[in-house]
Design an enzyme around this catalytic site. Structure first.
Site, PDB file in Angstrom:
ATOM      1  N   ASP A  26       0.574  10.514  11.955  1.00 47.22           N
ATOM      2  CA  ASP A  26       1.181   9.751  10.603  1.00 47.22           C
ATOM      3  C   ASP A  26       0.177   9.274   9.867  1.00 47.22           C
ATOM      4  OD1 ASP A  26       3.350   8.003   9.305  1.00 47.22           O
ATOM      5  OD2 ASP A  26       2.295   6.655  10.322  1.00 47.22           O
ATOM      6  N   ASP A  42       7.298  12.844 -36.364  1.00 45.70           N
ATOM      7  CA  ASP A  42       6.264  11.509 -36.413  1.00 45.70           C
ATOM      8  C   ASP A  42       6.983  10.440 -36.120  1.00 45.70           C
ATOM      9  OD1 ASP A  42       8.382  11.328 -38.236  1.00 45.70           O
ATOM     10  OD2 ASP A  42       7.215  11.621 -40.016  1.00 45.70           O
ATOM     11  N   ASP A  49       0.691  -1.175  -0.176  1.00 52.15           N
ATOM     12  CA  ASP A  49      -0.123  -0.212  -0.034  1.00 52.15           C
ATOM     13  C   ASP A  49       0.829   1.151   0.081  1.00 52.15           C
ATOM     14  OD1 ASP A  49      -2.123  -1.683   0.064  1.00 52.15           O
ATOM     15  OD2 ASP A  49      -1.973  -1.705   2.290  1.00 52.15           O
ATOM     16  N   CYS A  50       2.252   1.235   0.297  1.00 60.01           N
ATOM     17  CA  CYS A  50       2.820   2.280   0.375  1.00 60.01           C
ATOM     18  C   CYS A  50       4.255   2.174  -0.033  1.00 60.01           C
ATOM     19  CB  CYS A  50       2.803   2.968   1.691  1.00 60.01           C
ATOM     20  SG  CYS A  50       3.891   2.283   3.161  1.00 60.01           S
ATOM     21  N   CYS A  74       6.518  -0.481   1.726  1.00 55.61           N
ATOM     22  CA  CYS A  74       6.067  -1.693   1.454  1.00 55.61           C
ATOM     23  C   CYS A  74       6.977  -2.082   0.265  1.00 55.61           C
ATOM     24  CB  CYS A  74       4.609  -1.987   1.126  1.00 55.61           C
ATOM     25  SG  CYS A  74       3.496  -1.397   2.388  1.00 55.61           S
ATOM     26  N   ASP A 133       8.233  19.364 -35.936  1.00 58.11           N
ATOM     27  CA  ASP A 133       8.462  19.238 -37.388  1.00 58.11           C
ATOM     28  C   ASP A 133       7.165  19.686 -38.159  1.00 58.11           C
ATOM     29  OD1 ASP A 133       9.039  17.762 -39.727  1.00 58.11           O
ATOM     30  OD2 ASP A 133       7.712  16.137 -39.488  1.00 58.11           O
TER      31      ASP A 133
END
Length: 728
Positions: free
Chosen positions: A708, A622, A16-17, A20, A425
């Site tokens: 936190d 391109d 999750d963060c 981890c 271009d």
């Protein structure tokens, strides 16, 4: 014996963060034979490049020990090839991908059924039971809260120990475990149990936020319908869209989503491309026009020939590109990662000093200062800081992709905001890439008559100027009769008999060899040439019937797109191999500085010259003719070269040919960088405030863990705002 290198991809849930990701990366790197590891929190993915001696089981076991779920392989053995041929990018000669768990399906469960959610609920119930027992039987209150604490702390402590053995001794779990055990030792058991519960709630909320980010780009894959109507032996048969092969002909009814990339072979319809390119207005598509998977045929029945399989359609390629981009770290993200490696041990040292120095040096109370030291450990958790950058980068890449703006990695997204010059271009980038009839000047015949004759001569020719004349006749609904004896006159033009009239369509020079052009006609031709237009003279029975002027016209949004870049303080230059007159005519109308009659190496040289002037240069082309200049620029942007080229070359790609999208990319980059600065300010600012209030005795363990968790959730939520960028 040759070394064999395999690249294997896994889906990891429960990640999750940034902390981890760091733990997983460190643990997997310690496996003998592993060469390279890439972890993406947003994708929930782990990509490992390793030698042939490393098995899937070894990697899965190492990650599982840390408390994460690794989706098992759905395929057979991983592909491998000689490591000497492996390169970092592009499909030719790279280590083969072996994806576990499918390419785009998320392995995440419903968040309330996840292991972390169940642990949080169990810890909350245990704390509630302990509180009730404590009120009913005060004598066992301490032991009841200790038991409640252990329900949540044991899994956390186990993860801390595993991470320490896997090479990450200073993890958030370590800080949490030390703080909880220390709180018990100084008699704050009830508070320790509550803090562990709050920590688990915070982790669960991080998981929900990370899941939202993950679903954002993967939701793009869900736009492609699961089934398709395909023609088989003259009948329409419904099959799984994933089984479509290149060359199959599919039927799409009004209101249906198109199930594959393809080319229309019959029918016409307004096609809504908003889901793929962000284009708000549906486009009229007819025979030979390309269509994308996931777009919607709004009002017509279409027969479409499939040009790409499900694994290689535009949406699949976008999702794959964005997932790979999210795994490559931006410079700011790499700095934060390095900073956090020293930051976390530093927090442990500060916490220890706060706990020990005042009692030793000034005779202060041990219990009070140990409590403050433990609170500082919780305040110092790096989660919010570590996720501040990757969450914003991932959301920015996803938001851009959903608007048809593709960037290959966080570094590219970050550097877009630093651009100070853009070299374009001309053909196919600032212009449409094909000539159109701009002027019809009639003399001896009417405009319709001369256009009819010219189109009759040019029917069947594939020359761009011929196609322009035929297209204009079709658009003006001018009848096109057959031409008899039509033939090309080498280097001069084309002639034939149309309706009994001998017709010759040629350059002004070739026409002047057959008839005498009047002074007014010559001056008109010169004026049109001065505007960068190609002029053809039509002779009918040796009389000047009229003039047809053609030019590759600027894209409809080119002028507005260049003006938007100038408003952002960015210099614009047009680089073209075209003649100076044409270049100056186009550039004058657009308000851009022209450089004409250039070879590919000249374009590269001009990009280098701009860089020597201290400019950060983006080159838009391109992706084929401009390869040297695209490579030399700080950022190469592919546009107008077709989806394949746009997705495989350069650093960034614009899916549909809008010049304005270059300024949008710059704006997106600056928005993302502002978001990152806000996130870092929130993460560090909250920590600084609570550090001071803890030392002076205003706040304790509860506010510390709330600070936190709150900072992490705030930072993630702020980054997720970027997913809505560009809507409306």
């Amino acid at each position: 014996m040759e070394n064999i290198s395999t690249r294997t991809r896994y889906r990891v849930s429960g990640m999750d963060c940034g902390s981890c990701a760091t733990k997983i990366e460190t643990a997997v790197r310690r496996i003998a034979g592993v060469e390279e590891v890439s972890v993406s929190v947003t994708n929930g993915s782990l990509t490992v490049t390793h030698g042939g001696t490393v098995t899937d089981n070894v990697i899965v076991r190492q990650v599982s020990r840390l408390g994460y779920k690794v989706t098992p392989s759905e395929g057979g053995a991983a592909h491998a090839e000689d490591i000497g041929q492996c390169t970092h990018d592009h499909s030719h000669g790279r280590a083969h991908d072996h994806s576990h768990g499918g390419s785009h399906t998320s392995s995440d469960e419903r968040w309330w059924r996840s292991g972390r959610a169940l642990l949080t609920i169990a810890s909350g119930v245990a704390l509630l039971v302990a509180y009730t027992l404590g009120k009913l039987v005060p004598a066992i209150e301490h032991w009841a809260f200790l038991a409640a604490l252990l329900v949540g702390l044991i899994p956390v402590a186990r993860r801390a120990v595993t991470a320490a053995f896997a090479g990450t001794p200073f993890s958030i779990e370590t800080l949490m475990t030390i703080a909880a055990v220390g709180a018990v030792l100084i008699g704050a058991t009830e508070e320790a149990a509550a803090v562990v519960l709050l920590f688990l709630v915070g982790e669960m909320l991080e998981g929900v936020a990370a899941g939202r980010a993950r679903a954002s780009i993967q939701g793009l894959a869900d736009l492609v319908p699961k089934t398709a109507l395909v023609e088989r032996n003259g009948e329409a048969v419904e099959i799984a869209a994933g089984l479509l092969a290149v060359g199959d002909v599919i039927l799409v009814r009004p209101g249906d989503r198109i199930p594959a990339d393809g080319e229309i072979v019959e029918g016409s319809s307004e096609v809504d491309e908003a889901p793929v390119t962000g284009e708000s207005t549906p486009k009229r598509k007819a025979e030979k026009d390309p269509v994308f998977a996931g777009t919607i045929s709004t009002d017509g029945m279409l027969r479409i020939r499939v040009t790409a399989t499900a694994e290689d359609n535009t949406i699949a390629r976008i999702v794959r590109l964005v997932e790979e981009a999210q795994e490559s770290k931006a410079p700011t993200e790499r700095f934060i990662d390095r900073f956090s490696r020293y930051y976390t041990p530093g927090v442990l040292v500060v916490g220890l000093l706060v706990a020990v120095l005042p009692p030793l040096l000034f005779g202060a109370g041990w219990s009070e200062w140990i409590y403050k030291g433990l609170a500082i450990l919780l305040i110092g958790c790096p989660c919010a800081l570590v996720i501040s950058t990757p969450a914003a980068i991932a959301a920015g890449l996803s938001a851009g992709a959903r608007r048809g703006l593709l960037m290959k990695g966080g570094a590219v997204l970050e550097n877009f905001g630093k651009i100070t010059a853009v070299a374009f271009d001309k053909t196919g980038t600032l212009t449409e890439g094909r000539p159109v009839v701009t002027d019809l000047v009639a003399y001896d015949r009417t405009e319709r008559e001369m256009l009819s004759m010219a189109a009759a001569l040019e029917q069947g020719s594939s020359h761009p100027l011929a196609l322009a004349i035929v297209a204009r006749a079709k658009a003006d609904k001018v009848p096109v009769p057959p031409a008899f004896g039509a033939k090309a006159v080498s280097g001069k033009g084309v002639e034939g008999n149309v309706g009994g009239v001998q017709v010759f369509l040629a350059s002004s020079q070739a026409a002047g060899e057959r008839v005498v052009l009047a002074p007014e006609q010559v001056s008109r031709i010169e004026a049109l040439n001065g505007q960068g237009k190609t002029v053809s003279v039509l002779l009918a029975d040796d009389k000047v019937a009229g003039l047809i002027a053609m030019r590759d016209e600027p894209r409809a949004d080119a002028k507005a797109g260049l003006a938007a870049l100038k408003a952002q303080g960015i210099r614009t230059v047009m680089l073209t191999g075209d003649n100076r007159k044409t270049a100056e005519a186009i550039a004058g109308g657009l308000g851009i500085e022209p450089r004409a009659e250039l070879l590919p190496q000249d374009k590269q040289r001009i990009v280098a010259e701009l860089q020597k002037q201290g400019l950060t240069v983006a080159k838009v082309g391109d992706g084929i003719n401009d390869a040297p200049a695209l490579a030399a620029a700080d950022i190469g942007i592919a546009m107008g070269g077709g989806t394949d080229v746009a997705l495989e070359t350069a650093d960034a790609a614009i899916l549909h040919g809008r010049v304005e999208d270059v300024s949008r990319m710059v704006r997106l980059s600056r928005t993302v960088m502002a978001n990152i600065k806000q996130n870092i300010a929130v993460a560090l600012g909250l920590k600084a405030v609570f550090l001071v209030t803890t030392v002076v005795g205003v706040t304790g363990l509860w506010p510390a863990i709330l600070a936190d968790t709150g900072a992490t959730v705030l930072v993630t939520a702020n980054a997720m705002r970027l997913l809505r960028w560009g809507r409306g």
